[in-house]
Design a protein around this motif. Structure first.
Motif, mmCIF file in Angstrom:
data_model
loop_
_atom_site.group_PDB
_atom_site.id
_atom_site.type_symbol
_atom_site.label_atom_id
_atom_site.label_comp_id
_atom_site.label_asym_id
_atom_site.label_seq_id
_atom_site.Cartn_x
_atom_site.Cartn_y
_atom_site.Cartn_z
ATOM 1 N N CYS A 1 3.663 119.957 -19.188
ATOM 2 C CA CYS A 1 4.215 121.312 -19.035
ATOM 3 C C CYS A 1 5.654 121.293 -19.545
ATOM 4 O O CYS A 1 6.488 120.562 -19.008
ATOM 5 C CB CYS A 1 4.180 121.730 -17.565
ATOM 6 N N CYS B 1 11.793 121.963 -13.544
ATOM 7 C CA CYS B 1 11.004 122.608 -12.483
ATOM 8 C C CYS B 1 11.157 121.893 -11.155
ATOM 9 O O CYS B 1 10.969 120.677 -11.066
ATOM 10 C CB CYS B 1 9.522 122.630 -12.882
ATOM 11 N N CYS C 1 2.301 117.092 -14.108
ATOM 12 C CA CYS C 1 3.036 118.053 -14.950
ATOM 13 C C CYS C 1 3.638 117.361 -16.170
ATOM 14 O O CYS C 1 3.829 117.985 -17.213
ATOM 15 C CB CYS C 1 4.148 118.724 -14.151
ATOM 16 N N CYS D 1 0.193 126.870 -15.176
ATOM 17 C CA CYS D 1 0.832 125.943 -14.221
ATOM 18 C C CYS D 1 -0.258 125.172 -13.489
ATOM 19 O O CYS D 1 -1.225 125.754 -13.020
ATOM 20 C CB CYS D 1 1.677 126.734 -13.216
HETATM 21 S S1 SF4 Z 1 4.666 122.886 -11.155
HETATM 22 FE FE1 SF4 Z 1 3.841 124.195 -12.786
HETATM 23 S S2 SF4 Z 1 5.662 124.980 -13.829
HETATM 24 FE FE2 SF4 Z 1 6.345 123.238 -12.605
HETATM 25 S S3 SF4 Z 1 6.232 121.529 -14.027
HETATM 26 FE FE3 SF4 Z 1 4.273 121.599 -12.936
HETATM 27 S S4 SF4 Z 1 2.927 122.797 -14.264
HETATM 28 FE FE4 SF4 Z 1 5.035 123.170 -14.919
#
Ligand code: SF4
Ligand code: ATP
Ligand code: MG
Length: 374
Positions: A334, A340, A347, A365
């Motif tokens: 991500c 984040c 992620c 997400c």
């Molecule tokens: S929680 Fe969601 S937005 Fe945050 S890094 Fe993981 S996938 Fe990305």
């Protein structure tokens, strides 16, 4: 054709767009999919460098021209990549087929049953500036400061009048009509005024008028109010909303201005790092955002209502720390993970799926279901 295609005036599917640069390919748009329904206004909302304008350029069929012109296309490696792009296109192949990331545009943009990305330049030109029109980001460059605006507005009409069927009187009538729509002065002023004599915001309204003269199916407006003072912003927003109503326009509105989104967009796609992070109706995005990026982005400039609700729920939410990723080398998994507060190993390791979590509410997400309620 994709499923439910006729529900949409325009449907973007798995769009990718990359520029060449001295530092390598800039992956400006990565696997973007969304649709615009007839008569609605969809907003592209997100931080600077997210890829919003690049999506617009791709829809207008001018991304590659811009990319070649604006970047180091004279560079030997970049030249090779653009040649490879041409060759792949002729053979009907994609980056994935040939195992090398290429500059330019890939994916599908469905419009009236046709894939715009499969059209040649001649076919595209008939649609661009005619059925799909554009108010570009940064106005001053787009208007000729020394020619009167009536003439400039008429130019877009003549440019598409391939069979020379438009009489001068008809052109004048339509020019005056659209200038009236955006409430630009009386006839003598219109004839005399040259953009260098405009007050702030008048030039922007003329650009909107020029984009409307063909009575387009879709109007794309890129940051129509940026860099203007609040009063002028209000007048331009009013002009946009007025013509939307009168012409029953379908619109793609690009901005990182929350107020403009709230007033003008029916649905909002939130972008970062060349991806749509979240896509839903405007109320959901602005009042009950589900994605960590949307929440953090809104927190950089929160509304009073949001501050109240966050306090009530005891949430700790900050604006976005750090800066947007370098799109020549985007983060793994991500692309929001370095910034984040909810990230886990998954992620970093896996690209999330862009999925519909409720009717018409799309999220990119891994952890959406585990996040605290907002
Ligand atoms: S929680 Fe969601 S937005 Fe945050 S890094 Fe993981 S996938 Fe990305
Ligand atoms: N002509 C170009 N050549 C190389 N890279 C470019 C070019 N134009 C834009 N980029 C890069 O592509 C990425 C996406 O840019 P884009 O202009 O689409 O973002 P944006 O969301 O419209 O940003 P903004 O809100 O600042 O207008 C950014 O990393 C930007 O630096
Ligand atoms: Mg932009």
């Amino acid at each position: 054709m994709p499923e439910h295609a006729d529900e949409y005036v325009l449907k973007v599917e798995n769009l990718r767009a990359a520029y060449t640069s001295k530092r390598g390919l800039v992956h400006a748009v990565n696997d973007v999919s969304f649709g615009i329904r007839r008569g609605e206004s969809v907003g592209l909302f997100g931080e600077s460098g997210a890829g919003k304008s690049s999506v617009a350029l791709a829809i207008l069929g001018i991304f590659e021209k811009t990319a070649k012109f604006g970047s180091a296309s004279g560079d030997k490696e970049n030249k090779r990549l653009w040649e490879l792009r041409e060759k792949a296109r002729k053979e009907g192949k994609t980056s994935d087929d040939i195992g090398e990331k290429l500059p330019g545009v890939e994916g599908h943009i469905w419009y009236k049953g046709e894939d715009l990305l499969a059209l040649n330049e001649e076919e595209f030109r008939k649609i661009r500036g005619n059925e799909i029109t554009y108010v570009p980001q940064g106005t001053m460059k787009s208007l000729n400061p020394y020619t009167n605006i009536q003439l400039q507005t008429a130019e877009s009409l003549w440019a598409h009048d391939d069979e020379s069927v438009l009489y001068e009187r008809e052109v004048l009538r339509r020019v005056l009509q659209v200038l009236d729509l955006v409430e630009i002065g009386d006839i003598d002023i219109r004839k005399a005024l040259k953009p260098k004599e405009f007050s702030m915001g008048e030039d922007q309204r003329v650009l909107i008028a020029m984009a409307l003269i063909m009575v387009p199916e879709i109007l794309i407006a890129d940051e129509p109010t940026t860099a203007l003072d609040v009063g002028v912003q209000g007048r331009i927003m009013d002009a946009i909303n007025l013509v939307r109503e009168k012409l029953d326009l379908t619109m793609l509105l690009i901005t990182n201005d929350q107020g403009l989104m709230a007033e003008t967009a029916d649905r909002i796609a939130v972008m970062s790092a060349g991806r749509i992070m979240e896509f839903a109706d405007a109320e959901t995005i602005l009042m009950y955002p589900g994605h960590p990026f949307t929440r953090a982005f809104l927190m950089s400039n929160p509304s009073m209502e949001m501050i109240r609700r966050i306090r009530e729920k005891g949430l700790i939410l900050r604006g976005i720390p750090g800066s947007p990723p370098d799109m020549t080398n985007p983060p793994s998994g991500c692309p929001f993970h370095p910034r984040c507060q909810y990230k886990r190993n998954i992620c970093v390791e896996q690209v999330p799926e862009y999925r519909e979590v409720e009717d018409d509410h799309w999220i990119f997400c891994h952890r959406y279901e585990e996040l605290p309620e907002f």
